[in-house]
Write an enzyme that holds these catalytic residues in place. Structure first.
Site, short mmCIF file in Angstrom:
data_model
loop_
_atom_site.label_atom_id
_atom_site.label_comp_id
_atom_site.label_asym_id
_atom_site.label_seq_id
_atom_site.Cartn_x
_atom_site.Cartn_y
_atom_site.Cartn_z
N SER A 1 52.02 42.07 84.32
CA SER A 1 51.13 43.22 84.21
C SER A 1 51.92 44.47 84.57
CB SER A 1 49.94 43.08 85.16
OG SER A 1 49.27 44.32 85.30
N TYR B 1 46.83 40.96 93.50
CA TYR B 1 47.19 40.91 92.07
C TYR B 1 48.56 41.56 91.85
CZ TYR B 1 46.52 41.49 86.98
OH TYR B 1 46.65 41.45 85.61
P1 NDP Z 1 40.59 36.74 80.61
O1 NDP Z 1 39.92 36.59 81.92
O2 NDP Z 1 39.88 37.41 79.50
O3 NDP Z 1 41.11 35.31 80.13
C1 NDP Z 1 41.87 34.54 81.04
C2 NDP Z 1 42.37 33.29 80.37
O4 NDP Z 1 43.14 32.57 81.34
C3 NDP Z 1 41.25 32.42 79.90
O5 NDP Z 1 41.64 31.74 78.74
C4 NDP Z 1 41.09 31.46 81.08
O6 NDP Z 1 40.61 30.18 80.69
C5 NDP Z 1 42.52 31.30 81.53
N1 NDP Z 1 42.54 30.90 82.93
C6 NDP Z 1 42.13 31.58 84.01
N2 NDP Z 1 42.24 30.84 85.12
C7 NDP Z 1 42.72 29.63 84.70
C8 NDP Z 1 43.06 28.44 85.37
N3 NDP Z 1 42.89 28.29 86.69
N4 NDP Z 1 43.55 27.41 84.64
C9 NDP Z 1 43.71 27.53 83.31
N5 NDP Z 1 43.40 28.63 82.61
C10 NDP Z 1 42.92 29.67 83.32
O7 NDP Z 1 41.96 37.51 80.93
P2 NDP Z 1 42.91 38.39 80.00
O8 NDP Z 1 43.01 37.81 78.67
O9 NDP Z 1 42.53 39.80 80.18
O10 NDP Z 1 44.28 38.21 80.80
C11 NDP Z 1 45.25 37.25 80.43
C12 NDP Z 1 46.53 37.52 81.20
O11 NDP Z 1 46.93 38.88 80.97
C13 NDP Z 1 46.37 37.38 82.71
O12 NDP Z 1 47.56 36.84 83.25
C14 NDP Z 1 46.20 38.80 83.18
O13 NDP Z 1 46.59 39.00 84.52
C15 NDP Z 1 47.10 39.54 82.21
N6 NDP Z 1 46.79 40.94 82.06
C16 NDP Z 1 45.59 41.38 81.54
C17 NDP Z 1 45.33 42.71 81.41
C18 NDP Z 1 44.04 43.25 80.86
O14 NDP Z 1 43.79 44.47 80.99
N7 NDP Z 1 43.19 42.44 80.22
C19 NDP Z 1 46.31 43.72 81.85
C20 NDP Z 1 47.52 43.17 82.37
C21 NDP Z 1 47.74 41.83 82.46
P3 NDP Z 1 39.13 29.67 81.08
O15 NDP Z 1 38.16 30.76 80.76
O16 NDP Z 1 38.98 28.45 80.24
O17 NDP Z 1 39.17 29.36 82.54
#
Ligand code: NDP
Length: 237
Positions: free
Chosen positions: A132, A146
């Protein structure tokens, strides 16, 4: 023919948001994609059906589950570690178990997954970790855990690039700014504040991040490793 045709791709955390866009991108280019999910079974099943990929339940907070998942996915051409969570609030009040879980998902899982993948990865393999821009800049209170976790990925990539480079395996961190997902909706309450930090005053799209991931995994990026790739509308500039 696409470079990714029949390439073996594993996306940890692919059921929603940025991860789902990455699954779609690789699947649309003919890769054999497997992705994990934890809580979103229905979304995962729909995405698997839509893209012809396979979905596996695997909780990234459990190190042994992560290692087994990578090992059982066979030799991978591309590993993407996308799963990540955020916890907001006063650091003096937060539950240490919740913080510990965040570190396991956001730091430990990428480390152990990358190491396990590298055991069998062929020459030219690619590892991409979702960081991030908050690894570089944290302009608001209440998100220290975070920020810690995303900064840690920078050391992870720099160090493992040295370990895997002699085998032609690259490892890179993608650092998004605000991206429109369930975790950070474009119309959410933080919209105005976040856009005030940015030169391009909008949330990014998951597909834009997936495009950067695909480039890093593709044939033009073989000399790119141990590096952070920010895609943030100048949030961190
Ligand atoms: P979402 O919350 O929309 O989606 C998160 C995804 O990660 C889901 O598919 C979820 O699966 C999966 N996930 C979360 N926890 C677990 C776990 N314990 N085991 C397996 N899968 C898991 O997040 P984003 O798409 O926004 O973010 C994705 C990545 O991008 C993250 O690393 C986040 O920190 C990073 N990011 C996002 C930003 C943003 O503004 N959106 C900005 C900067 C970085 P499920 O629902 O099935 O648990």
């Amino acid at each position: 023919m696409s470079f990714f045709k029949d390439k073996s791709v594993l996306v940890l955390g692919g059921s929603r948001g940025i991860g789902a866009a990455i699954v779609r991108r690789f699947a649309s280019e003919g890769a054999a994609v497997r992705f994990t999910f934890a809580g979103s079974e229905q979304a995962a099943e729909q995405l698997a059906a839509e893209t012809g990929s396979s979905a596996v339940e695997a909780d990234s907070s459990d190190r042994d589950v992560v290692i087994a998942q990578v090992r059982d996915s066979g030799p991978l051409d591309v590993l993407v570690v996308n799963a990540g969570i955020a916890i907001f609030g006063d650091s003096l009040e937060q539950d240490p178990d919740a913080i510990e879980r965040l570190f396991r998902i956001n730091i430990h899982a990428p480390y152990y997954a990358a190491v396990e993948a590298a055991r069998k990865m062929p020459q030219g393999g690619r590892i991409i970790i979702m960081g991030s821009v908050n690894g570089d800049r944290m302009p608001v209170p209440g998100m220290a855990s975070y920020a810690v976790s995303k900064s840690a990925l920078q050391g992870l990539a720099r160090g493992l690039a040295r370990d895997f480079g002699p085998r032609g395996i690259t490892i890179n961190v993608v650092q998004p700014g605000p991206i429109d997902t369930d975790a950070n909706p474009a119309e959410g309450p933080m919209k105005e504040l976040m856009h005030s930090f940015m030169a391009i005053k909008r949330h990014g799209r998951p597909e834009e991040v997936a495009g950067m991931v695909a480039w890093l995994a593709g044939p033009e990026a073989g000399f790119v490793t141990g590096a952070m790739h920010t895609i943030d509308g100048a949030f961190g500039a």
